[in-house]
Design a protein around this motif. Structure first.
Motif, short mmCIF file in Angstrom:
data_model
loop_
_atom_site.label_atom_id
_atom_site.label_comp_id
_atom_site.label_asym_id
_atom_site.label_seq_id
_atom_site.Cartn_x
_atom_site.Cartn_y
_atom_site.Cartn_z
N GLY A 116 0.79 -1.22 0.00
CA GLY A 116 0.00 0.00 0.00
C GLY A 116 0.83 1.27 0.00
N VAL A 117 2.15 1.14 0.13
CA VAL A 117 3.04 2.30 0.07
C VAL A 117 3.15 2.76 -1.38
N ILE A 118 3.30 4.06 -1.59
CA ILE A 118 3.42 4.62 -2.94
C ILE A 118 4.87 5.02 -3.19
N ARG A 119 5.54 4.28 -4.06
CA ARG A 119 6.89 4.67 -4.49
C ARG A 119 7.16 4.03 -5.84
N SER A 120 7.35 4.86 -6.84
CA SER A 120 7.62 4.38 -8.20
C SER A 120 8.84 5.11 -8.73
N GLY A 121 8.69 5.78 -9.87
CA GLY A 121 9.78 6.57 -10.44
C GLY A 121 9.19 7.67 -11.31
N THR A 122 9.91 8.73 -11.53
CA THR A 122 9.44 9.80 -12.40
C THR A 122 9.31 9.27 -13.82
N SER A 123 8.16 9.48 -14.43
CA SER A 123 7.87 8.93 -15.75
C SER A 123 8.51 9.76 -16.85
N VAL A 124 8.67 9.15 -18.02
CA VAL A 124 9.38 9.79 -19.12
C VAL A 124 8.71 11.09 -19.54
N ASP A 125 7.39 11.15 -19.53
CA ASP A 125 6.72 12.39 -19.93
C ASP A 125 7.06 13.54 -19.00
N GLN A 126 7.16 13.24 -17.70
CA GLN A 126 7.46 14.30 -16.75
C GLN A 126 8.93 14.68 -16.74
N VAL A 127 9.81 13.75 -17.06
CA VAL A 127 11.22 14.11 -17.23
C VAL A 127 11.36 15.10 -18.38
N VAL A 128 10.67 14.84 -19.48
CA VAL A 128 10.70 15.76 -20.61
C VAL A 128 10.05 17.09 -20.23
N ALA A 129 8.92 17.04 -19.53
CA ALA A 129 8.22 18.27 -19.13
C ALA A 129 9.09 19.14 -18.24
N GLN A 130 9.84 18.50 -17.35
CA GLN A 130 10.71 19.27 -16.46
C GLN A 130 11.85 19.94 -17.21
N SER A 131 12.17 19.44 -18.41
CA SER A 131 13.25 20.01 -19.20
C SER A 131 12.77 21.06 -20.19
N VAL A 132 11.64 20.82 -20.85
CA VAL A 132 11.19 21.74 -21.91
C VAL A 132 9.92 22.48 -21.55
N GLY A 133 9.33 22.19 -20.39
CA GLY A 133 8.05 22.76 -20.03
C GLY A 133 8.05 24.26 -19.85
N HIS A 134 9.22 24.86 -19.59
CA HIS A 134 9.28 26.31 -19.41
C HIS A 134 9.01 27.07 -20.70
N SER A 143 1.49 8.61 -15.42
CA SER A 143 2.36 9.78 -15.33
C SER A 143 2.70 10.05 -13.87
N TRP A 144 4.01 10.16 -13.59
CA TRP A 144 4.49 10.38 -12.22
C TRP A 144 5.45 11.57 -12.20
N SER A 145 5.11 12.60 -11.40
CA SER A 145 5.95 13.79 -11.28
C SER A 145 7.18 13.54 -10.42
N SER A 146 7.10 12.58 -9.52
CA SER A 146 8.21 12.16 -8.68
C SER A 146 7.95 10.72 -8.28
N PRO A 147 8.91 10.03 -7.66
CA PRO A 147 8.67 8.64 -7.28
C PRO A 147 7.48 8.44 -6.35
N THR A 148 7.08 9.46 -5.61
CA THR A 148 5.97 9.31 -4.67
C THR A 148 4.73 10.10 -5.06
N THR A 149 4.74 10.73 -6.24
CA THR A 149 3.64 11.61 -6.61
C THR A 149 3.13 11.33 -8.02
N PRO A 150 1.99 10.65 -8.14
CA PRO A 150 1.37 10.56 -9.47
C PRO A 150 0.92 11.94 -9.91
N THR A 151 1.15 12.28 -11.17
CA THR A 151 0.75 13.58 -11.68
C THR A 151 -0.77 13.68 -11.66
#
Length: 433
Positions: free
Chosen positions: A119-137, A168-176
């Motif tokens: 029941g713990v939430i821990r995954s990884g940042t998804s590819v879409d959000q890695v790209v968004a963090q780079s080009v989203g500005h 889609s995951w913004s961080s390992p513990t946060t689904p977007t």
């Protein structure tokens, strides 16, 4: 006009701002363009569509390559785009084989990360959000995360069902945050203030649009007019969504509701719901409001029903175990959404290419078929990422040693101008993509 026409120019009205489609007569700032692009070329966009529980085990296939490739019946809706289609088989996520079925096969689909159980939430940042963090500005929205089925917060076989509800995951513990309401997704694109739900976006910016139009070439004036018309059509359909149509899921004996349905609620017609979300995705890319989008058509282990197909006796998840003709109908319905998006994008001209040509549109699932086979994931792509991907490819990695799904993501990130030495369990991109 006193203002300069640039990619950052937007139409404004009371509580509303509207980004503009790519136009030849509107210049770009150099710092808005990824390093792998020329300044006045349209940007590359990336969209990932998801359909849970895999596909028909005997009808998900491609034979041959190029414009003459043969497609299995599931993929038949994509036949008009074979010259820009890339079929990929044999890739997988090793971590998805270590947990249970469904949740742990989906929660790391776009990251390849280990998942926490209990029941713990821990995954990884998804590819879409890695790209968004780079080009989203460079855009109004870093990314757009859409869905057609609400998230399930329960636990299944010791793993949180939030894993099977989010790709889609913004961080390992946060689904977007997942937007399933078309009206609110539309507001993300255009509205700047709350409390103006009844204000038409198009009406709010018409005066500014009229002024802006004078500084455009004849061709770009036509493009602006077509774009504004498409915005109006989506607005009108959102206003009607849920007022009539088939009810998705169980249908009661009462054929008419005994109270009015709020117009801003969750659409009950699954056909219109998916089409609205598809149109919003296209609008987001057309206006460069974002360059990254995920559209989760349903949950893995989902409960959607499909009365418009005559398949209303069983929920999606259970139907996936049948490999029946009805399951094939449902599969084709999902592929029709991809084909619809491709058709809309291919009708939008951006210089020498179309919006589809300037994009990567990928459809994937958490398993190959309803028997939970995650050792080979189904992947089909449309578009050439601005000429960076060769179309008409039939790629088979089943017998190759390095067949990590994350290698595909490294390739896609490269096309978006995001260069990483590794991602997930992969340290090299796929050379063919």
């Amino acid at each position: 006009m006193n203002r300069k026409l640039t990619r950052r120019t937007i139409l404004r009205g009371l509580g509303v701002s509207m980004a503009l489609p790519w136009m030849e007569s509107v210049r770009a700032f150099a710092d808005e363009v990824p390093t792998n692009s020329r300044v006045n070329e349209p940007p590359v966009r990336m969209a990932i569509l998801f359909s849970g529980c895999g596909f028909h085990s005997r009808q998900w296939w491609v034979k041959g390559s190029g414009a003459e490739m043969e497609l299995g019946e599931v993929l038949a809706p994509l036949k008009d785009y074979r010259d820009r289609l890339t079929f990929v088989q044999g890739l997988y996520n090793a971590e998805a084989l270590k947990g249970n079925i469904h949740s742990s096969q989906t929660g790391n689909l776009l990251s390849g990360a280990p998942l926490a159980s209990g029941g713990v939430i821990r995954s990884g940042t998804s590819v879409d959000q890695v790209v968004a963090q780079s080009v989203g500005h460079m855009t109004k929205l870093p990314s757009l995360v859409l869905g057609c089925e609400k998230a399930n917060p329960s636990v299944h076989k010791n793993y949180s069902m939030l894993y099977s509800s989010h790709i889609s995951w913004s961080s390992p513990t946060t689904p977007t945050p997942l937007e399933v309401y078309p009206a609110l997704a539309f507001d993300q694109l255009f509205k700047d203030t709350s409390g103006r739900e009844n204000l038409s976006v198009l009406d709010a910016v018409l005066e500014d649009a009229s002024d802006f139009r004078r500084g455009l070439s004849q061709g770009d004036r036509q493009k602006l007019d077509e774009y504004l018309t498409s915005v109006r059509e989506v607005e009108q359909r959102i206003a009607k969504a849920g007022k009539r149509g088939e009810m998705q899921g169980w249908r009661p004996t009462c054929t008419e509701p005994d109270m009015p349905r709020p117009t801003d609620g969750f659409p009950q017609d699954i056909v219109e719901h998916m089409r609205l979300m598809s149109d919003i995705l296209v609008l987001a890319f057309q206006t460069d409001t974002t360059r990254v989008c995920t559209l989760k058509l349903n949950n893995d282990h989902g409960t959607l029903r499909f009365p418009h197909l005559g398949v209303d006796y069983m929920i999606h998840h259970l139907l996936s175990h049948t490999d029946s003709d009805d399951w094939l109908k449902v599969n084709q319905f999902f592929l029709e959404q991809m084909a619809y998006i491709a058709k809309r994008m291919d009708s939008i001209q951006e210089g020498e290419r179309t919006l589809l040509d300037n994009s990567m549109l990928m459809l994937c699932s958490s398993m190959l078929n309803g028997n939970h086979d995650a050792t080979k994931l189904p992947v089909v792509m449309l578009g050439t990422a601005g000429g960076q991907i060769k179309g008409g490819q039939n790629l088979d990695y089943r017998d190759q040693p390095n067949r990590q799904m994350c290698r595909l993501y490294l390739s896609m990130m490269n096309k978006m101008g995001v260069q990483l030495p590794s991602f997930g369990d992969a340290d090299a991109p796929l050379a063919e993509v």
